[in-house]
Design an enzyme around this catalytic site. Structure first.
Site, PDB file in Angstrom:
ATOM      1  N   SER A  52       6.328 -13.824  -4.318  1.00  0.00           N
ATOM      2  CA  SER A  52       5.578 -14.274  -5.484  1.00  0.00           C
ATOM      3  C   SER A  52       6.493 -14.673  -6.642  1.00  0.00           C
ATOM      4  CB  SER A  52       4.635 -13.160  -5.950  1.00  0.00           C
ATOM      5  OG  SER A  52       3.751 -12.801  -4.921  1.00  0.00           O
TER       6      SER A  52
HETATM    7  C1  LIG Z   1       1.886 -14.168  -1.548  1.00  0.00           C
HETATM    8  S1  LIG Z   1       2.323 -13.159  -0.168  1.00  0.00           S
HETATM    9  C2  LIG Z   1       2.844 -11.653  -0.909  1.00  0.00           C
HETATM   10  C3  LIG Z   1       4.036 -11.772  -1.682  1.00  0.00           C
HETATM   11  C4  LIG Z   1       4.607 -10.475  -2.146  1.00  0.00           C
HETATM   12  N1  LIG Z   1       3.968 -10.058  -3.370  1.00  0.00           N
HETATM   13  C5  LIG Z   1       6.058 -10.726  -2.398  1.00  0.00           C
HETATM   14  O1  LIG Z   1       6.455 -10.831  -3.561  1.00  0.00           O
HETATM   15  O2  LIG Z   1       6.793 -10.897  -1.414  1.00  0.00           O
HETATM   16  C6  LIG Z   1       0.757 -12.599   0.445  1.00  0.00           C
HETATM   17  C7  LIG Z   1       0.872 -11.672   1.634  1.00  0.00           C
HETATM   18  O3  LIG Z   1      -0.429 -11.215   1.968  1.00  0.00           O
HETATM   19  C8  LIG Z   1      -0.498 -11.068   3.368  1.00  0.00           C
HETATM   20  N2  LIG Z   1      -1.909 -11.007   3.754  1.00  0.00           N
HETATM   21  C9  LIG Z   1      -2.826 -12.009   3.801  1.00  0.00           C
HETATM   22  N3  LIG Z   1      -4.014 -11.538   4.195  1.00  0.00           N
HETATM   23  C10 LIG Z   1      -3.853 -10.204   4.417  1.00  0.00           C
HETATM   24  C11 LIG Z   1      -4.722  -9.170   4.858  1.00  0.00           C
HETATM   25  N4  LIG Z   1      -6.002  -9.395   5.187  1.00  0.00           N
HETATM   26  N5  LIG Z   1      -4.230  -7.916   4.964  1.00  0.00           N
HETATM   27  C12 LIG Z   1      -2.930  -7.648   4.649  1.00  0.00           C
HETATM   28  N6  LIG Z   1      -2.051  -8.598   4.242  1.00  0.00           N
HETATM   29  C13 LIG Z   1      -2.514  -9.862   4.124  1.00  0.00           C
HETATM   30  C14 LIG Z   1       0.252 -12.288   3.864  1.00  0.00           C
HETATM   31  O4  LIG Z   1       0.663 -12.155   5.204  1.00  0.00           O
HETATM   32  C15 LIG Z   1       1.422 -12.349   2.882  1.00  0.00           C
HETATM   33  O5  LIG Z   1       2.537 -11.652   3.362  1.00  0.00           O
END
Ligand SMILES: C[S@@+](CC[C@H](N)C(=O)[O-])C[C@H]1O[C@@H](n2cnc3c(N)ncnc32)[C@H](O)[C@@H]1O
Length: 198
Positions: A52
């Site tokens: 992010s």
């Molecule tokens: C924008 S990224 C997160 C970034 C994190 N905050 C970072 O700084 O690295 C969003 C994450 O949410 C995960 N994700 C999406 N849907 C999800 C779910 N239903 N349960 C758990 N994780 C999920 C994705 O695989 C991804 O790794």
């Protein structure tokens, strides 16, 4: 990065500012993006996901109102960058990631960095993590179209849900559970990867 992107945009909580200084973002980005690790944007990681934007991590952490021992559920571990900022702020973090490869990599890195106040789970965070509920805060780093009711159920009284929601246009929302019901506040427009739902 902290002065130009975080403090200048209004982040004031000293705990959050210290954590943003302590947690080095370059450790969480793929090698080919090292030169842009402190830029003002998300950075691609594997499986079409992103680390992010620093400001978004700081803003969402400030909305958690982090305090030592606060119990926080994070949905979407990704690279582990936001997880590290929450843990560095003193929170006891429960983090769920649906992509196994990302979850394992983040866990290895965060353990190597010495964060022992984090519990990890591989799975679908759409259902939250009932076994450890209630949480003082839940932070969601992927956007569902509809906010899952079950996440609100897993908040303690006074607990906060920080969540992006929407499809083409998304809002970052702060929902707080009070004795009278749910208070809802729109924070800003955002663009997150979609939340998957099994
Ligand atoms: C924008 S990224 C997160 C970034 C994190 N905050 C970072 O700084 O690295 C969003 C994450 O949410 C995960 N994700 C999406 N849907 C999800 C779910 N239903 N349960 C758990 N994780 C999920 C994705 O695989 C991804 O790794």
């Amino acid at each position: 990065m902290v002065e130009n992107q975080i403090i200048s945009r209004g982040i004031q909580n000293p705990t959050v500012i210290n954590a943003m200084i302590n947690v080095k973002r370059h450790i969480f980005v793929p090698e080919k993006y090292l030169d842009s690790a402190y830029n003002d944007n998300p950075i691609p990681i594997k499986s079409g996901q992103t680390v992010s934007q620093p400001y978004m991590v700081a803003l969402m952490t400030e909305l958690v109102d982090p305090k030592s021992g606060k119990k926080v559920l994070e949905i979407g571990t990704g690279s582990g960058y936001q997880t590290a900022v929450l843990a560095d702020s003193g929170c006891n973090v429960y983090t769920i990631e649906v992509v196994e490869g990302l979850a394992l990599k983040a866990r290895k890195l965060l353990e190597k960095l010495g964060y022992f106040n984090i519990k990890f789970k591989i799975g679908d965070g759409y259902k939250g993590w009932q076994e450890n509920a209630p949480y003082d805060a839940i932070i969601v780093t992927a956007a569902p179209i509809v906010i899952p009711d079950i996440l609100i159920d897993q908040l303690s009284l006074g607990g906060r849900l920080i969540i992006p929601s929407g499809k083409t246009t998304q809002d970052l929302l702060l929902l707080q559970k009070t004795a009278d019901g749910i208070e809802r506040k729109r924070i800003t427009s955002v663009r997150f990867v979609p939340m998957t739902k099994s």
